[in-house]
Design a protein around this motif. Structure first.
Motif, PDB file in Angstrom:
ATOM      1  N   ALA A 186     -33.680 -18.682   2.478  1.00  0.00           N
ATOM      2  CA  ALA A 186     -33.549 -19.656   3.575  1.00  0.00           C
ATOM      3  C   ALA A 186     -34.887 -20.357   3.716  1.00  0.00           C
ATOM      4  CB  ALA A 186     -33.182 -18.946   4.872  1.00  0.00           C
ATOM      5  N   GLY A 187     -34.817 -21.648   4.019  1.00  0.00           N
ATOM      6  CA  GLY A 187     -36.018 -22.473   4.028  1.00  0.00           C
ATOM      7  C   GLY A 187     -37.189 -21.873   4.790  1.00  0.00           C
ATOM      8  N   HIS A 188     -36.979 -21.560   6.045  1.00  0.00           N
ATOM      9  CA  HIS A 188     -38.104 -21.099   6.852  1.00  0.00           C
ATOM     10  C   HIS A 188     -38.692 -19.799   6.314  1.00  0.00           C
ATOM     11  CE1 HIS A 188     -40.656 -20.826  10.377  1.00  0.00           C
ATOM     12  NE2 HIS A 188     -40.278 -19.561  10.520  1.00  0.00           N
ATOM     13  N   GLN A 189     -37.875 -19.025   5.611  1.00  0.00           N
ATOM     14  CA  GLN A 189     -38.340 -17.720   5.145  1.00  0.00           C
ATOM     15  C   GLN A 189     -39.113 -17.796   3.828  1.00  0.00           C
ATOM     16  OE1 GLN A 189     -34.184 -15.988   6.047  1.00  0.00           O
ATOM     17  NE2 GLN A 189     -35.534 -14.235   6.223  1.00  0.00           N
ATOM     18  N   VAL A 190     -38.909 -18.870   3.078  1.00  0.00           N
ATOM     19  CA  VAL A 190     -39.580 -18.936   1.770  1.00  0.00           C
ATOM     20  C   VAL A 190     -40.411 -20.202   1.531  1.00  0.00           C
ATOM     21  CG1 VAL A 190     -37.886 -17.450   0.627  1.00  0.00           C
ATOM     22  CG2 VAL A 190     -37.565 -19.933   0.559  1.00  0.00           C
ATOM     23  N   GLU A 191     -40.029 -21.296   2.159  1.00  0.00           N
ATOM     24  CA  GLU A 191     -40.703 -22.547   1.787  1.00  0.00           C
ATOM     25  C   GLU A 191     -42.180 -22.531   2.140  1.00  0.00           C
ATOM     26  OE1 GLU A 191     -38.562 -25.622   3.812  1.00  0.00           O
ATOM     27  OE2 GLU A 191     -36.946 -25.669   2.319  1.00  0.00           O
ATOM     28  N   GLY A 192     -42.484 -22.026   3.348  1.00  0.00           N
ATOM     29  CA  GLY A 192     -43.865 -22.068   3.826  1.00  0.00           C
ATOM     30  C   GLY A 192     -44.209 -23.429   4.402  1.00  0.00           C
ATOM     31  N   HIS A 193     -45.362 -23.489   5.088  1.00  0.00           N
ATOM     32  CA  HIS A 193     -45.929 -24.754   5.582  1.00  0.00           C
ATOM     33  C   HIS A 193     -45.005 -25.470   6.570  1.00  0.00           C
ATOM     34  CE1 HIS A 193     -47.948 -23.824   1.809  1.00  0.00           C
ATOM     35  NE2 HIS A 193     -46.813 -24.034   1.176  1.00  0.00           N
ATOM     36  N   ASP A 194     -44.229 -24.702   7.303  1.00  0.00           N
ATOM     37  CA  ASP A 194     -43.323 -25.310   8.278  1.00  0.00           C
ATOM     38  C   ASP A 194     -44.080 -25.516   9.590  1.00  0.00           C
ATOM     39  OD1 ASP A 194     -41.400 -25.939  10.162  1.00  0.00           O
ATOM     40  OD2 ASP A 194     -40.353 -24.018  10.045  1.00  0.00           O
ATOM     41  N   LYS A 195     -44.148 -26.769  10.030  1.00  0.00           N
ATOM     42  CA  LYS A 195     -44.864 -27.057  11.278  1.00  0.00           C
ATOM     43  C   LYS A 195     -43.934 -27.668  12.327  1.00  0.00           C
ATOM     44  CE  LYS A 195     -49.376 -26.991   9.541  1.00  0.00           C
ATOM     45  NZ  LYS A 195     -49.141 -25.635   9.012  1.00  0.00           N
ATOM     46  N   VAL A 196     -42.701 -27.900  11.923  1.00  0.00           N
ATOM     47  CA  VAL A 196     -41.880 -28.766  12.762  1.00  0.00           C
ATOM     48  C   VAL A 196     -40.589 -28.138  13.290  1.00  0.00           C
ATOM     49  CG1 VAL A 196     -42.687 -31.034  11.983  1.00  0.00           C
ATOM     50  CG2 VAL A 196     -41.049 -29.769  10.578  1.00  0.00           C
ATOM     51  N   SER A 197     -40.366 -26.880  12.974  1.00  0.00           N
ATOM     52  CA  SER A 197     -39.108 -26.281  13.430  1.00  0.00           C
ATOM     53  C   SER A 197     -39.319 -25.500  14.721  1.00  0.00           C
ATOM     54  CB  SER A 197     -38.532 -25.355  12.354  1.00  0.00           C
ATOM     55  OG  SER A 197     -39.237 -24.130  12.348  1.00  0.00           O
ATOM     56  N   ASN A 198     -38.205 -25.134  15.349  1.00  0.00           N
ATOM     57  CA  ASN A 198     -38.283 -24.295  16.550  1.00  0.00           C
ATOM     58  C   ASN A 198     -38.914 -22.946  16.217  1.00  0.00           C
ATOM     59  OD1 ASN A 198     -35.980 -23.505  15.027  1.00  0.00           O
ATOM     60  ND2 ASN A 198     -35.069 -22.539  16.823  1.00  0.00           N
ATOM     61  N   TRP A 199     -38.690 -22.467  14.989  1.00  0.00           N
ATOM     62  CA  TRP A 199     -39.286 -21.192  14.592  1.00  0.00           C
ATOM     63  C   TRP A 199     -40.804 -21.313  14.404  1.00  0.00           C
ATOM     64  CZ3 TRP A 199     -38.639 -16.092  14.331  1.00  0.00           C
ATOM     65  CH2 TRP A 199     -37.384 -15.600  14.662  1.00  0.00           C
ATOM     66  N   ALA A 200     -41.258 -22.455  13.905  1.00  0.00           N
ATOM     67  CA  ALA A 200     -42.699 -22.674  13.778  1.00  0.00           C
ATOM     68  C   ALA A 200     -43.321 -22.664  15.184  1.00  0.00           C
ATOM     69  CB  ALA A 200     -42.975 -23.997  13.071  1.00  0.00           C
ATOM     70  N   ALA A 201     -42.640 -23.319  16.127  1.00  0.00           N
ATOM     71  CA  ALA A 201     -43.157 -23.377  17.499  1.00  0.00           C
ATOM     72  C   ALA A 201     -43.168 -21.974  18.120  1.00  0.00           C
ATOM     73  CB  ALA A 201     -42.289 -24.323  18.334  1.00  0.00           C
ATOM     74  N   TRP A 202     -42.161 -21.223  17.861  1.00  0.00           N
ATOM     75  CA  TRP A 202     -42.028 -19.858  18.391  1.00  0.00           C
ATOM     76  C   TRP A 202     -43.182 -18.985  17.874  1.00  0.00           C
ATOM     77  CZ3 TRP A 202     -39.002 -17.265  21.790  1.00  0.00           C
ATOM     78  CH2 TRP A 202     -38.688 -15.925  21.589  1.00  0.00           C
ATOM     79  N   ALA A 203     -43.466 -19.105  16.581  1.00  0.00           N
ATOM     80  CA  ALA A 203     -44.557 -18.315  15.989  1.00  0.00           C
ATOM     81  C   ALA A 203     -45.901 -18.784  16.545  1.00  0.00           C
ATOM     82  CB  ALA A 203     -44.529 -18.438  14.467  1.00  0.00           C
ATOM     83  N   GLU A 204     -46.062 -20.097  16.654  1.00  0.00           N
ATOM     84  CA  GLU A 204     -47.314 -20.642  17.195  1.00  0.00           C
ATOM     85  C   GLU A 204     -47.542 -20.176  18.628  1.00  0.00           C
ATOM     86  OE1 GLU A 204     -49.899 -22.234  15.999  1.00  0.00           O
ATOM     87  OE2 GLU A 204     -48.988 -22.066  14.005  1.00  0.00           O
ATOM     88  N   ALA A 205     -46.452 -19.978  19.348  1.00  0.00           N
ATOM     89  CA  ALA A 205     -46.559 -19.532  20.752  1.00  0.00           C
ATOM     90  C   ALA A 205     -46.848 -18.027  20.832  1.00  0.00           C
ATOM     91  CB  ALA A 205     -45.290 -19.886  21.502  1.00  0.00           C
ATOM     92  N   GLY A 206     -47.038 -17.390  19.695  1.00  0.00           N
ATOM     93  CA  GLY A 206     -47.414 -15.973  19.693  1.00  0.00           C
ATOM     94  C   GLY A 206     -46.243 -15.022  19.882  1.00  0.00           C
ATOM     95  N   ARG A 207     -45.028 -15.486  19.602  1.00  0.00           N
ATOM     96  CA  ARG A 207     -43.861 -14.642  19.835  1.00  0.00           C
ATOM     97  C   ARG A 207     -43.482 -13.798  18.622  1.00  0.00           C
ATOM     98  NH1 ARG A 207     -41.210 -16.421  24.559  1.00  0.00           N
ATOM     99  NH2 ARG A 207     -40.077 -14.457  24.324  1.00  0.00           N
ATOM    100  N   THR A 208     -44.257 -13.856  17.552  1.00  0.00           N
ATOM    101  CA  THR A 208     -43.921 -13.079  16.351  1.00  0.00           C
ATOM    102  C   THR A 208     -45.084 -12.163  15.983  1.00  0.00           C
ATOM    103  OG1 THR A 208     -44.806 -14.812  14.933  1.00  0.00           O
ATOM    104  CG2 THR A 208     -42.462 -14.935  15.422  1.00  0.00           C
ATOM    105  N   THR A 209     -44.809 -11.180  15.143  1.00  0.00           N
ATOM    106  CA  THR A 209     -45.868 -10.284  14.684  1.00  0.00           C
ATOM    107  C   THR A 209     -46.769 -11.006  13.687  1.00  0.00           C
ATOM    108  OG1 THR A 209     -44.153  -8.609  14.761  1.00  0.00           O
ATOM    109  CG2 THR A 209     -46.243  -7.961  13.751  1.00  0.00           C
ATOM    110  N   ALA A 210     -46.150 -11.768  12.797  1.00  0.00           N
ATOM    111  CA  ALA A 210     -46.925 -12.510  11.791  1.00  0.00           C
ATOM    112  C   ALA A 210     -46.524 -13.976  11.835  1.00  0.00           C
ATOM    113  CB  ALA A 210     -46.628 -11.947  10.404  1.00  0.00           C
ATOM    114  N   LEU A 211     -47.460 -14.813  11.413  1.00  0.00           N
ATOM    115  CA  LEU A 211     -47.134 -16.238  11.273  1.00  0.00           C
ATOM    116  C   LEU A 211     -46.478 -16.454   9.910  1.00  0.00           C
ATOM    117  CD1 LEU A 211     -50.498 -17.749  12.573  1.00  0.00           C
ATOM    118  CD2 LEU A 211     -48.281 -17.825  13.748  1.00  0.00           C
ATOM    119  N   PRO A 212     -45.568 -17.417   9.808  1.00  0.00           N
ATOM    120  CA  PRO A 212     -44.925 -17.598   8.502  1.00  0.00           C
ATOM    121  C   PRO A 212     -45.879 -18.109   7.425  1.00  0.00           C
ATOM    122  CG  PRO A 212     -44.147 -19.243  10.103  1.00  0.00           C
ATOM    123  CD  PRO A 212     -44.993 -18.271  10.850  1.00  0.00           C
TER     124      PRO A 212
END
Ligand code: BGC
Length: 475
Positions: free
Chosen positions: A69-95
Motif C-alpha cells: 500500500a502506498g503509504h506503507q512503502v512509497e515513503g516521502h508522504d507529506k500530504v496524506s491524513n496519515w502523514a499529518a497524524w504521524a507529524e502530530a506525534g500520534r505514532t511510534t515511528a514516522l513513516p
C-alpha cells in the motif's frame, strides 16, 4: 501500535454489531442471482465445474501476487491524513522513506516476478494525485502511469487499490462555505472519492482490470472511529455509523464511476475477514456455545457493503468478493491477539472463510491479503515460520478450490517489511527490509523460495508441505 492491536481484536465484535444494526436499519438483502452470477456454493458441497473455473486445481491464469500500500512503502508522504497524524506525534515511528518504493518500484516488481508471480496489488495514493482540492499533480500521475505500465511489462497483473486507509489531509481540514470536508464523516467525501475513482479509471483503465475501491472499510471504521487508534482518532459510535454509510456510498459511487469509464473493469472492496466472529460455527465446528451469536452477527457487514439496496441504486456492487484473512481466534485467546506477532494463526480458518464468502455471495473470491507478522524479525513464540505459514495457507486455498469454491487469486501481504501503520516493529515481508539500513536492502526470507515453488507449479507441491511442517503446538 500494540495497544492498537489489542483494541482491534477486542472491538471487532462491537464493530460487527454496529454493522448489523446499521444494515438492518437500512438494507434489505438482494435476492436472486444476477446474470452471470453463479449459484452459491454450500459450505462443504462440491459444485459443477464452470467455464474458467476449474475444480480441484488452481485454474490456469490464477493470480499469484503480493500486496503493498502506498503509504506503507512509497515513503516521502507529506500530504496524506496519515502523514499529518504521524507529524502530530500520534505514532511510534514516522513513516519517513518507508521502503522508498516510490523510487524503487521497478526493483520491487522484479522481486515479485523473480518468484514467478503474475500479479501485484498496490495503491494509488489519492493524496499524491490530488494534494490540494481540485489540483492534480501531473508528476505523480505520470509516476503511477509508469508504475502500472512497468508492472504489466514485467508480466504482473496490476490489482489497484484506490484508498488504502490514507487519503488527502485536506479532506480533514478544507472548508468551503459553511460545509467542508471533515473526512469520511461528511457525505461530500464520498462524492470526492467518486470523482477520484472516475479520474483513475479514465486515466489508467486501459491498463487496469482489477480495482479495489476501499481497503478494509470495516477496519477503517473500527480503528478510526470506535477505538481511535487510526486517524482521526475518534471513539464515537455516531461518527462510526456516519462513516460506515459514507464509505458504503463511496464504494457504490466509485463502482459505478469505474464501470461507466470501463465496462469491463472488475471492481470490489476488500473486507478484513471476521468469519470467526460472524460465523464461528463454520470456523470452529462443534463449538456450539457461540452458534446463536454467530447467526445474529452473520455477514451483515458484508451485506451492508454490497451496497446497492442501501442506496436504491440498483443491485450488488461487487464483481468479485475480495477479503483479507489473517487469523481466527477463540474468545479464550483474546489476550494473545494483543500484538500482531501473537495473532492466532489457523490456516483452516481461511478454508472456512472461503466457503462462507462463496456461499453467501455466489461470487468468485480474491484473497487480497494474507500474511504473518514477526516481532522485528525474531522467531515467533508459536513456532510458525513465514514459509510454513505461506505453504499451509495456500494449501487451504487449494482445498477450497477442490471443494468447488471459485477463486481468482491469492495475494500475500506483503512483499517487503514496511511501515505498519505507526511502527516498523511488526514485520510482514517475504523480503526483509531494515528501516535503519541506509540502502534499504531487500533480503529474501526462506518464504521466497517456497512461494516461487508454488507459483511455478501452480500448485502446492506435497514435498513443500513436508519440508515446511506446521508447528506441533496448535493454538
Ligand atoms: C491492512 C494492511 C496491514 C495489514 C497487517 C491489513 O489490515 O490492509 O495495510 O499492513 O493488515 O496489519
Amino acid at each position: 501500535m500494540t495497544d492498537r492491536l489489542r483494541t482491534r481484536c477486542l472491538v471487532a465484535l462491537a464493530a460487527q454489531a454496529c454493522f448489523l444494526l446499521l444494515s438492518q436499519a437500512c438494507t434489505q438483502r438482494p435476492s436472486g442471482l444476477l446474470p452471470g452470477q453463479q449459484q452459491p456454493v454450500q459450505p462443504g458441497e462440491p459444485k459443477q465445474e464452470q467455464p474458467g473455473i476449474s475444480r480441484g486445481r488452481f485454474p490456469q491464469g490464477f493470480l499469484w501476487g503480493v500486496a503493498t500500500a502506498g503509504h506503507q512503502v512509497e515513503g516521502h508522504d507529506k500530504v496524506s491524513n496519515w502523514a499529518a497524524w504521524a507529524e502530530a506525534g500520534r505514532t511510534t515511528a514516522l513513516p519517513g522513506r518507508a521502503t522508498d518504493s516510490w523510487n524503487r518500484y521497478a526493483e520491487d516488481f522484479d522481486l515479485a516476478r523473480g518468484m514467478g508471480l503474475n500479479a501485484f496489488r498496490f495503491s494509488l495514493e489519492w493524496a499524491r494525485i490530488e494534494p490540494r482540492p481540485g489540483v492534480l499533480d501531473g508528476a505523480a500521475i505520470e509516476r503511477y502511469r509508469a508504475m502500472i505500465r512497468a508492472a504489466k511489462a514485467k508480466g504482473l497483473e496490476p490489482v489497484v487499490t484506490l484508498h488504502h486507509f490514507a487519503y488527502p489531509a485536506w479532506l480533514d481540514t478544507y472548508k468551503q462555505g459553511t460545509g467542508g470536508y471533515p473526512g469520511w464523516e461528511d457525505l461530500h467525501t464520498a462524492a470526492a472519492f467518486e470523482q477520484f475513482a472516475r479520474f483513475a479509471a479514465r486515466e489508467f483503465g486501459r491498463d487496469v482490470r482489477y480495482w479495489i475501491t476501499l481497503n478494509e472499510p470495516n477496519t477503517q471504521v473500527i480503528l478510526g472511529y470506535l477505538t481511535g487508534v487510526f486517524p482521526p482518532g475518534k471513539v464515537n459510535p455516531g461518527a462510526a455509523a456516519a462513516v460506515t454509510r459514507h464509505l458504503t456510498l463511496g464504494h457504490v459511487l466509485a463502482y459505478d464511476a469505474i464501470h461507466e469509464e470501463d465496462p469491463d473493469a472488475l471492481v470490489s472492496t476488500n473486507f478484513f475477514d471476521l468469519t470467526h466472529v460472524s460465523d464461528p460455527a463454520a470456523v470452529f465446528p462443534g463449538d456450539s456455545s457461540r452458534e446463536m451469536l454467530g447467526q445474529l452477527l452473520s455477514w451483515q457487514g458484508l451485506d451492508l457493503m454490497l451496497g446497492g439496496a442501501v442506496l436504491g441504486r440498483g443491485s450488488r456492487k461487487l464483481d468479485y468478493m475480495a477479503f483479507d484473512y489473517y487469523y481466527a481466534w477463540r474468545w479464550t485467546e483474546v489476550q494473545r491477539m494483543a500484538r500482531q506477532w501473537e495473532w492466532a494463526l489457523r490456516p483452516e480458518g481461511l478454508l472456512s472463510a472461503m466457503k462462507v464468502h462463496a456461499s453467501r455471495t455466489g461470487l468468485p473470491l480474491l484473497i487480497a491479503e494474507n500474511g504473518m507478522a514477526t516481532d522485528d524479525g525474531k522467531p515467533r513464540a508459536d513456532g510458525w515460520t513465514r514459509e510454513a505459514f505461506l505453504v499451509h495457507h495456500v494449501d487451504q486455498v487449494r482445498r477450497a478450490i477442490a471443494e468447488g469454491v471459485p477463486c481468482l487469486g491469492y495475494i500475500h501481504w506483503s512483499l517487503l517489511d514496511n511501515y505498519e501503520w505507526g511502527s516498523y516493529r511488526p514485520r510482514f515481508g517475504l523480503y526483509e527490509v531494515d528501516p535503519r539500513d541506509p540502502l534499504l536492502r531487500r533480503k529474501a526470507t526462506a518464504a521466497v523460495e517456497a512461494y516461487k515453488a508454488i507459483a511455478t507449479a501452480n500448485d502446492v507441491p506435497p514435498a513443500l508441505l513436508e519440508q515446511h511442517p506446521r508447528p506441533s503446538t496448535r493454538p
